[in-house]
Design an enzyme around this catalytic site. Structure first.
Site, short mmCIF file in Angstrom:
data_model
loop_
_atom_site.label_atom_id
_atom_site.label_comp_id
_atom_site.label_asym_id
_atom_site.label_seq_id
_atom_site.Cartn_x
_atom_site.Cartn_y
_atom_site.Cartn_z
N GLY A 297 0.81 -1.21 0.00
CA GLY A 297 0.00 0.00 0.00
C GLY A 297 0.84 1.25 0.00
O GLY A 297 2.07 1.21 -0.01
N GLU A 322 -1.47 -9.45 -4.68
CA GLU A 322 -0.28 -10.00 -5.33
C GLU A 322 0.42 -8.96 -6.21
O GLU A 322 1.65 -8.83 -6.17
CB GLU A 322 -0.69 -11.20 -6.18
CG GLU A 322 0.44 -11.79 -7.01
CD GLU A 322 -0.05 -12.72 -8.09
OE1 GLU A 322 0.77 -13.42 -8.68
OE2 GLU A 322 -1.27 -12.72 -8.36
N ASP A 347 -2.86 -12.99 3.98
CA ASP A 347 -3.95 -12.24 4.58
C ASP A 347 -3.72 -12.19 6.08
O ASP A 347 -3.48 -13.22 6.72
CB ASP A 347 -5.28 -12.94 4.27
CG ASP A 347 -6.49 -12.13 4.67
OD1 ASP A 347 -6.36 -11.28 5.57
OD2 ASP A 347 -7.57 -12.35 4.10
N ALA A 369 0.69 -1.95 8.99
CA ALA A 369 0.05 -0.90 8.18
C ALA A 369 -1.08 -1.45 7.32
O ALA A 369 -1.52 -0.78 6.40
CB ALA A 369 1.11 -0.24 7.28
N LYS A 415 -9.23 9.32 12.53
CA LYS A 415 -10.65 8.95 12.52
C LYS A 415 -11.01 8.06 13.70
O LYS A 415 -12.18 7.77 13.94
CB LYS A 415 -11.00 8.28 11.19
CG LYS A 415 -10.88 9.25 10.02
CD LYS A 415 -11.01 8.55 8.69
CE LYS A 415 -10.86 9.56 7.56
NZ LYS A 415 -9.54 10.22 7.54
N ASN A 452 -4.67 12.57 7.11
CA ASN A 452 -4.67 12.15 5.71
C ASN A 452 -3.31 12.36 5.06
O ASN A 452 -2.58 13.28 5.40
CB ASN A 452 -5.72 12.95 4.94
CG ASN A 452 -7.08 12.82 5.56
OD1 ASN A 452 -7.51 11.72 5.90
ND2 ASN A 452 -7.76 13.93 5.73
N SER A 456 -1.78 9.28 -2.01
CA SER A 456 -1.96 7.84 -1.93
C SER A 456 -3.04 7.39 -2.91
O SER A 456 -3.91 8.17 -3.28
CB SER A 456 -2.34 7.44 -0.50
OG SER A 456 -3.49 8.13 -0.09
N GLU A 548 -19.14 10.58 8.17
CA GLU A 548 -18.17 11.65 7.96
C GLU A 548 -18.34 12.75 9.00
O GLU A 548 -19.45 13.02 9.47
CB GLU A 548 -18.32 12.25 6.56
CG GLU A 548 -17.88 11.33 5.46
CD GLU A 548 -18.01 11.99 4.10
OE1 GLU A 548 -17.20 11.66 3.23
OE2 GLU A 548 -18.91 12.82 3.91
#
Length: 653
Positions: A297, A322, A347, A369, A415, A452, A456, A548
């Site tokens: 990521g 993958e 996983d 992460a 968050k 944030n 990304s 939100e």
């Protein structure tokens, strides 16, 4: 064969130097005696030459001056030559004074010192100059037909280094017309033959007068507010805008043309450079096996790159996707050949797979992460948030505890503070678990919480760009929606730094600076794309979605954030949770992982996290018919990832 070639080259370099020093001493004698050297002096010359050659050869070898490539000679090489010539001349004078009993003019030794520098240095820099001239003549002109006329903003060190490279290497591509700088003492001065023609406030007038094609920003220390102002000044010129990275991103402080990039939204935010205790990070990482979950990521992949710079014993990459794992592993192998990297498709919810990886690799440090992170998606799939964010974290933490990992660093999000979303409360639940486990384990469990990250995958910036490319509208949820932002490299640097500080159980909070209005971010991006907001590209408000918040927080009211030794990292004093109560809460959550009872899931989360306040009904605080006609707003704005990519999988935050 390769070693033989290197040996021959070294021998050739030494021979050339011996010849040059012989020429220097001969020239000194001839000049001193006006080309008629007396016989007594001439008889002493061989002895003086032998002493000179041996002394200079030994000193130059000791200082490594036979190992450099002459075509890359620079200021450092000149300083080394001066040092070597001075030391060897002192040795020659001392030895000569000891062995020589008769009279001998000392001016010969002074002239020999000067000639040795001029001749050896002249040859080195002459080879470099000839090489650059050959390169320049052999390069084709730009495909557009002629050289692009460039104006450099900033006549400081960065501007000087940039102009030096343009003049030396990229003259076939660029025609520099001048510098702009606000320092009065630099006006009308020249740097590498290029004049300072004015101040930055006159950029529009001077760029038009000089028919400038590109404006290059060479002030890496410029703040976001200053950068924004100068970009506005440059806009009427129509010239392309390119900039150098911030001072914290310049490798060893060196500036090159290849570092220039189009002005990006990150430049307008202009966050101050991060200062790191690199020795502490190196001691934390060096020689240890480090495991990163969610390695493919946005945050995970950058963490992997930065970890490799601190010489780990090996790096273990754990990633479910993958393709992402393939890409980051390929990048690391290409860039960090000396670091052993092992990729695992896995996983984090698969306990047996985790056990096998930890058993085989025995990591000393774990950076966790991996998580689901899109707010609206987790509102629709709360069971998956439980599986991955809560129990995936639990399984990785439990495995780290069983295998005696030294430090476990969990990447969290703002968050999780007074959460209103399933994604936020699932991350808070994970924080509570690792904090509780830290009180029972020898492993130091640490949480790092921030807002944030820009750039990304799946984040607001690429979505805005896609909407701009289609001609608009750019959709924003609410005119008052604000978020904290930082860049991915900055976030990862501070994660590593916080990891060095943790002793177990802390929640570290990263200084996110000032929050940014999302609508301002949209307007800046429209301007950077060459359009006028609300004229060329419309902005539409689609309304706040379930889960939100208009404004994110970084700490709970009940927490007190205390300063650490790093100015951008704070530590939150958390409320302790009894292990038994955490276990009972997790048992209730585990029974709800099928996601079939969203109300029961929210109720179970509320028992564990009393400050969780889920929305009672879908919130649409802005009703704009045009926005509805424009369709849903995919970027808005609570799912700007604090952490990772857009996949709905157990991948990097």
């Amino acid at each position: 064969m390769r070693n033989l070639i290197i040996a021959y080259r070294r021998f050739f370099v030494v021979v050339v130097h011996l010849v040059l020093w012989t020429v220097a001493l001969s020239a000194s004698l001839l000049l001193r005696f006006e080309f008629v050297v007396p016989r007594p002096i001439l008889a002493l010359a061989p002895k003086l030459l032998a002493i000179t050659l041996v002394s200079r050869a030994l000193v130059h070898w000791r200082l490594g001056l036979f190992h450099g490539l002459w075509r890359y000679s620079g200021a450092r090489d000149l300083l080394s030559l001066l040092k070597a010539a001075t030391l060897s001349s002192l040795v020659v004078a001392s030895v000569w004074a000891f062995f020589q009993t008769g009279t001998f003019p000392r001016s010969v030794l002074v002239l020999d010192f000067a000639f040795s520098i001029l001749i050896v240095g002249g040859l080195r820099f002459g080879i470099r100059t000839i090489r650059e001239a050959v390169i320049q003549s052999g390069r084709p002109a730009p495909a557009t037909g002629g050289r692009r006329r460039v104006l450099v903003l900033g006549a400081g060190d960065a501007g000087e280094m940039l102009m030096r490279e343009i003049v030396r290497i990229y003259g076939h591509r660029y025609e520099p017309v001048g510098f702009l700088d606000d320092a009065p003492e630099k006006q009308k001065e020249r740097i590498h033959g290029v004049p300072v023609i004015g101040v930055i406030d006159d950029v529009a007038l001077l760029a038009k007068r000089e028919h400038v094609d590109e404006i290059l920003f060479a002030i890496p220390s410029m703040t976001g507010q200053e950068f924004r102002r100068v970009v506005e000044l440059c806009r009427p010129t129509g010239a392309s805008l390119r900039t150098l990275p911030g001072v914290d991103s310049l490798i060893d402080g060196r500036v090159t043309v290849s570092q220039l990039a189009e002005v990006a939204i990150e430049d307008l935010l202009g966050r101050a450079p991060v200062t790191l205790d690199t020795e502490a990070i190196r001691d934390f990482i060096r020689g240890r096996a480090v495991l990163v979950t969610g390695a493919g990521g946005s945050i995970g992949s950058e963490l992997c790159k930065q970890i490799c710079r601190y010489a780990p014993k090996k790096l273990i990459l754990v990633e479910q996707a993958e393709n992402n794992l393939f890409e980051i592993h390929r990048a690391l192998v290409g860039e960090f050949r000396d670091v052993s990297t092992t990729p695992y498709v896995a996983d984090i919810c698969d306990s047996r797979r985790l056990e096998a990886i930890f058993e085989g690799e025995r990591p000393a440090v774990v950076f966790h992460a991996a998580a689901h992170k899109h707010v609206p998606m987790m509102e629709e799939n709360p069971g998956e948030a439980i599986k991955n964010n809560v129990f995936g974290t639990k399984k990785v933490a439990d495995t780290a505890h069983r295998f005696g990992v030294e430090k476990f660093v969990m990447v969290s999000t703002d968050k999780a503070v007074n959460p209103t979303s399933v994604m936020g409360v699932s991350k808070r639940a994970a924080e509570i678990y690792v904090q509780a486990l830290s009180q029972r384990s020898k492993t130091h469990f640490i949480t790092v919480r921030f807002g944030n990250v820009l750039g990304s995958a799946g984040s607001v910036i690429p979505i805005f760009k896609e909407q701009i490319a289609r001609g608009g509208p750019v959709t924003v949820t609410h005119p008052e929606m604000r978020r904290y932002f930082m860049t991915i490299p900055e976030a990862c640097q501070l994660i590593l730094q916080a990891g060095t500080m943790g002793r177990g159980g802390e929640i570290f909070l990263l200084d996110m600076g000032e929050p940014v209005k999302i609508v301002d971010l949209a307007r800046d991006l429209i301007r950077l794309s060459g359009y006028a907001p609300d004229e060329d590209i419309a902005i539409r408000f689609s309304g706040v979605r379930p889960g939100e918040k208009l404004f994110e927080e970084l700490t709970f009211d009940a927490e007190k954030a205390e300063k650490t030794r790093h100015p951008k990292i704070f530590v939150g004093m958390f409320r302790p949770h009894a292990w038994d109560s955490v276990e009972r809460a997790f048992e209730r959550l585990h029974a709800l992982t099928d996601g079939s009872a969203p109300d029961r899931i929210r109720a179970a989360f509320r028992e564990l996290v009393p400050e969780y306040h889920p929305p009672t009904a879908p919130a649409r605080t802005v009703t704009d018919d045009a926005a509805k006609a424009a369709g849903p707003s995919p970027a808005m704005l609570d799912d700007e990832p604090s952490l990772g990519d857009e996949r709905i999988s157990a991948t990097a935050l």
